[in-house]
Design an enzyme around this catalytic site. Structure first.
Site, mmCIF file in Angstrom:
data_model
loop_
_atom_site.group_PDB
_atom_site.id
_atom_site.type_symbol
_atom_site.label_atom_id
_atom_site.label_comp_id
_atom_site.label_asym_id
_atom_site.label_seq_id
_atom_site.Cartn_x
_atom_site.Cartn_y
_atom_site.Cartn_z
ATOM 1 C CE LYS A 69 -4.009 -1.949 2.364
ATOM 2 N NZ LYS A 69 -4.938 -1.739 3.484
ATOM 3 N N GLY A 132 -2.642 2.660 14.151
ATOM 4 C CA GLY A 132 -1.956 2.077 12.993
ATOM 5 C C GLY A 132 -2.546 2.596 11.690
#
Ligand code: NDP
Length: 278
Positions: A69, A132
């Site tokens: 990502k 996160g």
């Protein structure tokens, strides 16, 4: 594959766990499209070549999953959401440009819209557990919806501080020890940690301080009904689950690649629930 067939894929390493093919191929069948959605298992070394030549590999776009990502963000032209979250999960070719976004943001907010319409109308305080990657998408979505204070509670305080540095003073880092006090003043509690997930430690928190109008959301979708959501139900609180977010985040990619805005239906949900249960 004929040239008339538009194709997209999910790129990961590994990728076999991904539910995206199940979701997108359901919509392709439902809408009777000449389209395909496939899995591509691509190593980090091969990833730059693969997405730089997406059309040559036969694709009009892709979903990106672990561990690519961040690389996808760097190798594409990201929109504000992908930049803010620091990760791209959806790519599409736009007149030769490889563009990217992060659909976890709208997956989170659209799921809440579906579960509790108007949830954001008077939301002043939210408590986000975790700091996160998914917390970044959630915090960005909450700021977009005008939430005034987002209390970021995380085991590692530096990561909650990093959320504040990234998103500004509406993010207020807090310790787990302050949770009970914070819950008494919040309209929304979101778990973005992996606690409560199958194979992870449980998320042990006491929900009794929450107001009866508070909404509880969990990003964890395995198990589907987490202990957090079960406790919220028991208290009669409104909830939004992780599977709903997973389904809603898929909508825009499909629209970008295939030109049809699909719906998150009860039938699709049942299909993915069934697959998760296996
Ligand atoms: P990250 O690894 O980026 O973050 C994990 C977070 O969990 C960190 O805040 C970490 O705290 C915290 N955490 C992990 N273990 C513990 C522990 N033992 N005690 C306290 N805190 C802990 O993961 P993501 O943000 O990407 O994903 C988190 C969860 O969200 C996963 O279960 C994932 O499947 C789910 N998810 C669901 C989505 C959906 O569409 N429903 C989309 C994206 C994610 P610390 O910083 O201290 O390490």
């Amino acid at each position: 594959m004929s040239n008339d067939v538009r194709a997209a894929c999910v790129i990961g390493w590994p990728v076999k766990h991904s539910r995206s093919p199940l979701i997108h191929n359901y919509w392709i069948r439902l809408h009777g499209l000449a389209a395909e959605y496939r899995r591509e298992e691509i190593t980090p070394e091969a990833f730059p070549e693969f997405i730089s030549n997406l059309a040559a590999h036969g694709y009009v776009g892709a979903n990106i999953t672990l561990p690519h990502k961040e690389a996808a963000l760097k190798l594409s032209e990201p929109d504000d959401r992908a930049l803010a979250v620091g990760a791209a999960n959806t790519l599409w070719l736009d007149h030769g440009h490889l563009r990217s976004t992060n659909t976890d943001v709208e997956g989170f907010t659209a799921n809440l819209d579906a579960a509790v319409p108007g949830w954001d109308a008077a939301l002043e305080d939210a408590v986000v557990l975790g700091a996160g990657g998914s917390a970044r998408a959630v915090v960005y979505g909450l700021i977009e919806r005008g939430c005034e204070r987002i209390h970021a509670v995380n085991r590692t305080p530096e990561r909650a501080e990093a959320l504040r540095a990234r998103f500004g003073p509406s993010v207020q880092p807090a310790h787990w020890s302050a949770l009970s006090h914070l819950l008494a003043h919040t309209g929304l509690l979101v778990n973005t940690t992996s606690l409560g997930m199958t194979g992870q430690p449980p998320l042990a928190i006491e929900l009794s301080p929450l107001h009866e109008d508070a909404l509880v959301a969990d990003l964890v979708y395995a198990p589907l009904q987490t202990a957090l959501l079960a406790a919220a139900h028991q208290r009669g609180l409104a909830t939004a689950d992780g599977l709903g977010m997973l389904l809603h985040q898929a909508v825009r990619g499909f629209q970008l690649w295939f030109g049809v805005r699909p719906e998150v239906t009860a039938e699709l949900r049942a299909l993915v629930e069934d697959d998760l249960g296996r």
